[in-house]
Design an enzyme around this catalytic site. Structure first.
Site, mmCIF file in Angstrom:
data_model
loop_
_atom_site.group_PDB
_atom_site.id
_atom_site.type_symbol
_atom_site.label_atom_id
_atom_site.label_comp_id
_atom_site.label_asym_id
_atom_site.label_seq_id
_atom_site.Cartn_x
_atom_site.Cartn_y
_atom_site.Cartn_z
ATOM 1 N N ARG A 81 -6.875 2.875 2.516
ATOM 2 C CA ARG A 81 -6.241 3.957 1.764
ATOM 3 C C ARG A 81 -7.149 5.172 1.650
ATOM 4 O O ARG A 81 -6.702 6.243 1.302
ATOM 5 C CB ARG A 81 -5.779 3.483 0.382
ATOM 6 C CG ARG A 81 -6.884 3.064 -0.532
ATOM 7 C CD ARG A 81 -6.335 2.538 -1.817
ATOM 8 N NE ARG A 81 -6.158 3.599 -2.796
ATOM 9 C CZ ARG A 81 -5.608 3.421 -3.977
ATOM 10 N NH1 ARG A 81 -5.129 2.239 -4.293
ATOM 11 N NH2 ARG A 81 -5.526 4.389 -4.818
ATOM 12 N N PHE A 107 5.469 -3.481 4.003
ATOM 13 C CA PHE A 107 6.514 -3.080 3.066
ATOM 14 C C PHE A 107 7.104 -1.692 3.292
ATOM 15 O O PHE A 107 8.043 -1.314 2.611
ATOM 16 C CB PHE A 107 6.071 -3.234 1.609
ATOM 17 C CG PHE A 107 4.717 -2.673 1.286
ATOM 18 C CD1 PHE A 107 4.515 -1.315 1.224
ATOM 19 C CD2 PHE A 107 3.653 -3.529 1.018
ATOM 20 C CE1 PHE A 107 3.277 -0.797 0.909
ATOM 21 C CE2 PHE A 107 2.398 -3.017 0.701
ATOM 22 C CZ PHE A 107 2.203 -1.641 0.649
ATOM 23 N N GLU A 119 9.020 -6.214 -5.738
ATOM 24 C CA GLU A 119 8.245 -6.918 -4.708
ATOM 25 C C GLU A 119 7.019 -7.519 -5.384
ATOM 26 O O GLU A 119 6.577 -6.993 -6.404
ATOM 27 C CB GLU A 119 7.750 -5.926 -3.637
ATOM 28 C CG GLU A 119 8.846 -5.254 -2.855
ATOM 29 C CD GLU A 119 8.309 -4.205 -1.868
ATOM 30 O OE1 GLU A 119 7.085 -3.970 -1.825
ATOM 31 O OE2 GLU A 119 9.128 -3.633 -1.138
ATOM 32 N N LYS A 176 3.946 -0.203 -11.033
ATOM 33 C CA LYS A 176 3.383 -1.555 -11.030
ATOM 34 C C LYS A 176 3.516 -2.156 -12.414
ATOM 35 O O LYS A 176 3.315 -1.472 -13.411
ATOM 36 C CB LYS A 176 1.925 -1.533 -10.563
ATOM 37 C CG LYS A 176 1.056 -0.538 -11.276
ATOM 38 C CD LYS A 176 -0.337 -0.457 -10.678
ATOM 39 C CE LYS A 176 -1.080 0.690 -11.349
ATOM 40 N NZ LYS A 176 -2.393 0.971 -10.859
ATOM 41 N N LYS A 224 3.226 -7.836 -6.224
ATOM 42 C CA LYS A 224 2.092 -6.911 -6.065
ATOM 43 C C LYS A 224 0.891 -7.745 -5.647
ATOM 44 O O LYS A 224 0.381 -8.557 -6.404
ATOM 45 C CB LYS A 224 1.786 -6.159 -7.356
ATOM 46 C CG LYS A 224 0.632 -5.165 -7.156
ATOM 47 C CD LYS A 224 0.335 -4.361 -8.394
ATOM 48 C CE LYS A 224 -0.655 -3.238 -8.111
ATOM 49 N NZ LYS A 224 -1.931 -3.654 -7.554
ATOM 50 N N ARG A 263 -4.931 -2.110 0.813
ATOM 51 C CA ARG A 263 -3.860 -1.350 1.459
ATOM 52 C C ARG A 263 -4.229 -1.096 2.913
ATOM 53 O O ARG A 263 -5.383 -0.770 3.221
ATOM 54 C CB ARG A 263 -3.721 -0.016 0.722
ATOM 55 C CG ARG A 263 -2.562 0.849 1.140
ATOM 56 C CD ARG A 263 -1.286 0.307 0.542
ATOM 57 N NE ARG A 263 -0.167 1.213 0.701
ATOM 58 C CZ ARG A 263 0.240 2.067 -0.234
ATOM 59 N NH1 ARG A 263 -0.404 2.152 -1.370
ATOM 60 N NH2 ARG A 263 1.291 2.825 -0.024
ATOM 61 N N ARG A 286 3.236 10.551 -7.916
ATOM 62 C CA ARG A 286 4.121 11.439 -8.664
ATOM 63 C C ARG A 286 5.513 10.870 -8.884
ATOM 64 O O ARG A 286 6.081 10.246 -8.006
ATOM 65 C CB ARG A 286 4.247 12.769 -7.935
ATOM 66 C CG ARG A 286 3.045 13.636 -8.099
ATOM 67 C CD ARG A 286 3.063 14.739 -7.106
ATOM 68 N NE ARG A 286 4.007 15.794 -7.448
ATOM 69 C CZ ARG A 286 3.769 16.749 -8.328
ATOM 70 N NH1 ARG A 286 2.632 16.773 -8.970
ATOM 71 N NH2 ARG A 286 4.642 17.679 -8.571
ATOM 72 N N GLU A 336 -0.142 -4.377 3.054
ATOM 73 C CA GLU A 336 -1.302 -4.853 2.286
ATOM 74 C C GLU A 336 -1.829 -6.089 2.990
ATOM 75 O O GLU A 336 -1.063 -6.892 3.513
ATOM 76 C CB GLU A 336 -0.828 -5.202 0.860
ATOM 77 C CG GLU A 336 -1.906 -5.680 -0.068
ATOM 78 C CD GLU A 336 -2.478 -4.587 -0.981
ATOM 79 O OE1 GLU A 336 -2.212 -3.387 -0.741
ATOM 80 O OE2 GLU A 336 -3.212 -4.952 -1.904
HETATM 81 P P1 AMP Z 1 -3.285 0.061 -7.873
HETATM 82 O O1 AMP Z 1 -4.290 0.064 -6.761
HETATM 83 O O2 AMP Z 1 -3.563 -0.951 -8.921
HETATM 84 O O3 AMP Z 1 -3.035 1.457 -8.388
HETATM 85 O O4 AMP Z 1 -1.873 -0.388 -7.256
HETATM 86 C C1 AMP Z 1 -1.334 0.167 -6.107
HETATM 87 C C2 AMP Z 1 -1.749 -0.671 -4.914
HETATM 88 O O5 AMP Z 1 -1.143 -1.940 -4.926
HETATM 89 C C3 AMP Z 1 -1.303 -0.108 -3.603
HETATM 90 O O6 AMP Z 1 -2.143 0.930 -3.164
HETATM 91 C C4 AMP Z 1 -1.373 -1.308 -2.682
HETATM 92 O O7 AMP Z 1 -2.677 -1.441 -2.142
HETATM 93 C C5 AMP Z 1 -1.164 -2.480 -3.618
HETATM 94 N N1 AMP Z 1 0.076 -3.247 -3.384
HETATM 95 C C6 AMP Z 1 0.180 -4.582 -3.508
HETATM 96 N N2 AMP Z 1 1.405 -5.014 -3.264
HETATM 97 C C7 AMP Z 1 2.159 -3.925 -2.954
HETATM 98 C C8 AMP Z 1 3.530 -3.725 -2.627
HETATM 99 N N3 AMP Z 1 4.399 -4.732 -2.562
HETATM 100 N N4 AMP Z 1 3.926 -2.454 -2.393
HETATM 101 C C9 AMP Z 1 3.060 -1.413 -2.460
HETATM 102 N N5 AMP Z 1 1.759 -1.540 -2.775
HETATM 103 C C10 AMP Z 1 1.298 -2.791 -3.025
#
Ligand code: AMP
Length: 531
Positions: free
Chosen positions: A240, A310, A218, A389, A220, A225, A383, A270
């Site tokens: 979050r 999502f 998907e 990502k 990112k 969030r 986990r 998101e």
């Molecule tokens: P990070 O904050 O860099 O650890 O990455 C995780 C965060 O990416 C999640 O908590 C979401 O806020 C965001 N995110 C963006 N796109 C998506 C997606 N397609 N699925 C899940 N999380 C996403």
């Protein structure tokens, strides 16, 4: 006040600091907690991780070293009937210190601190100061405390993490554990839960391998969030960190009302600011909208938000978190009538197809891709690598532990930030580099005033701060460093985002940095041998 003494707590902390073995630490914490009342276990849990305000609030104590040393020098204010300091006293007094604001607050904080210190012996004083400065250094991380609670509750590691996700606060979790109420905790509307998080993967290929050869990609999004709760005609939105933001986002509420058909649900998604052509704007634009509480309609017209859904956690009274992702997605599609709200997906086995998807997504202005194991359940935290990502640039989340005063154009600003990762073994934040790159003037101003509010100590060159502010940094390489105690340094670090939404315990770890260093070395090795 009766209750468990802070002296016993300090003795536990001292023992923990002297114990290096993880299991032994878990034993110590578990047997300490077991003997407490539920209320005391709650207080002890907050204090053990050095976060008196708890996870759902952001109320740092904000006491500098100057105030602390004045309070220490002020001497003990002896009273005749000096009662023994309990952990409840400490928690309450620290919380009341955190609440003091504005002129005169420093004096009040000093007085509270003095009264605390005057009831504390040397060992209690030591651990009190560590709580105040936000670094316990006894190696009790969130995860370790969960493992200790698992032992108290007699459940396994997975199960306690599930309860932690549902309860959303370590103190409350400890209290429920002691009350034997964990099994009654359930997923229900308007009780926000901790979201599933992602680990980093180096490439789409690595993500495919990790997920057994087939995965869902998907985009990112570089937004915020949002957990959406729907019940009885009401919609509420949570971040979050589980704070409610419904009032700031009437346009998002409207999009849900129009685009989703169901009576009761918890949906994961998101939200991001977009321009007039629906293209994503930088992260800070989204943050501006979330921070707005006045003239919200005007802000909504100026900075429109786009919502992407999502995942689905609950539908019509039934939890979905134990269904595989593909099934949750199918149900989400069923209730989402506005198909634009659904995050596009690519289910593939092909690294080439995945690579093309990544390039396409980056071309459209997104950060990278998320790879999600199609069979995975909705599990708490990051986990097991079920969500990964993949970003084209290497970034790490680090916490600022100090900052230097700028020169020239940056005079008057705190601009050279000392960046640290978390050493999971010791619980210390270890420095891995410095940077003044990547920020706008406005961000410098914002960070300068925030850092001053969490200052621990003034130095000739700048300030030492409580580890609170998380930033995402990009870097070119990880090097070994004889200079920092961590042993590593980030080359050409630059700030890519200020992560107001992240907790310092969520930063990347020294252990991960070591792995990344090794991986990078592998790559170099391959290059040298011409592969
Ligand atoms: P990070 O904050 O860099 O650890 O990455 C995780 C965060 O990416 C999640 O908590 C979401 O806020 C965001 N995110 C963006 N796109 C998506 C997606 N397609 N699925 C899940 N999380 C996403």
């Amino acid at each position: 006040m009766t209750g468990s003494s802070f002296r016993e707590f300090a003795e536990l902390c001292e023992k923990l600091a002297e114990t290096s073995e993880r299991n032994a630490k878990i034993q110590l914490v578990a047997s300490y907690l077991k003997a407490l009342s539920p209320e005391d276990a709650k207080a002890a849990a907050y204090l053990l991780v050095g976060n008196p305000s708890g996870e759902k609030r952001r109320e740092p104590i904000n006491v500098g070293w100057a105030t602390v040393s004045e309070a220490l020098e002020g001497g003990k204010v002896a009273t005749l009937l000096q009662s023994e300091l309990t952990i409840q006293d400490v928690l309450q007094l620290l919380r009341s210190m955190a609440k003091q604001e504005g002129p005169g607050s420093r004096g009040v904080k000093k007085a509270i601190l003095q009264s605390l210190l005057s009831r504390a012996g040397p060992l209690e004083e030591k651990w009190l100061l560590r709580i105040i400065f936000g670094e316990m250094r006894h190696g009790v991380s969130h995860g370790l405390l969960l493992d200790a609670l698992a032992q108290v509750a007699g459940v396994d590691a997975e199960r306690i993490r599930r309860f932690d996700m549902l309860v959303g606060d370590l103190g409350e979790l400890a209290e429920k554990t002691l009350k034997r109420e964990l099994e009654t905790v359930e997923l229900k509307p308007f009780n926000p839960v901790k979201p599933m998080l992602a680990e980093m993967a180096q490439s789409v290929k690595e993500a495919l391998i990790e997920h057994g050869g087939k995965t869902i990609f998907e985009p990112k999004y570089d937004g915020v969030r949002l957990q959406i709760h729907i019940s009885g005609g009401e919609v509420r939105l949570y971040t979050r960190r589980l704070t409610e933001v419904t009032k700031s986002l009437p346009d998002v509420e409207e999009a849900i009302r129009k685009g989703v058909r169901c009576r009761e649900a918890i949906i994961d998604g998101e939200v991001m600011a977009v321009d007039e052509r629906n293209r994503p704007l930088p992260f800070q634009e989204t943050m501006k909208r979330l921070g707005r509480e006045k003239e919200v309609e005007k802000a909504a017209a100026e900075i429109p938000l786009r919502l992407q859904l999502f995942d689905l956690l609950l539908l019509e009274g039934r939890p979905c978190i134990d269904k595989p992702l593909t099934e949750r997605r199918r149900l989400l599609e069923e209730i989402t009538v506005d198909k634009h709200l659904l995050t596009p997906q690519l289910l593939t086995e092909s690294p080439e197809e995945a690579g093309a998807f990544l390039s396409n997504v980056v071309e459209q202005g997104y950060e990278g891709v998320m790879a999600k194991d199609p069979r995975s359940l909705y599990t708490p935290g990051r986990r097991g690598g079920k969500w990964l990502k993949v970003k084209p640039a290497d970034t790490l989340d680090v916490v600022i532990i100090a900052a230097e005063w700028g020169h020239g154009r940056r005079r008057g600003w705190l601009s050279n930030y000392h960046l640290a990762v978390l050493d999971e073994e010791t619980g210390r934040f270890e420095m891995v580099g410095k940077t003044f790159k990547g920020l706008t003037d406005k961000e410098f101003e914002e960070i300068t005033s925030y850092l001053q509010s969490i200052k621990i100590k003034d130095m000739e060159w700048g300030v030492v701060v409580r580890p609170e502010l998380v930033v995402e940094v990009a870097y070119n390489e990880i090097q070994q460093s004889p200079h920092y105690r961590s042993g590593y340094a980030l080359r050409f670090a630059r700030v890519t985002r200020i992560r107001w939404d992240k907790h310092p315990q969520e930063v990347d770890t020294l252990q991960r940095l070591k792995t990344l260093y090794e991986k990078q070395f592998e790559k170099k090795g391959r290059l040298n041998t011409g592969e």
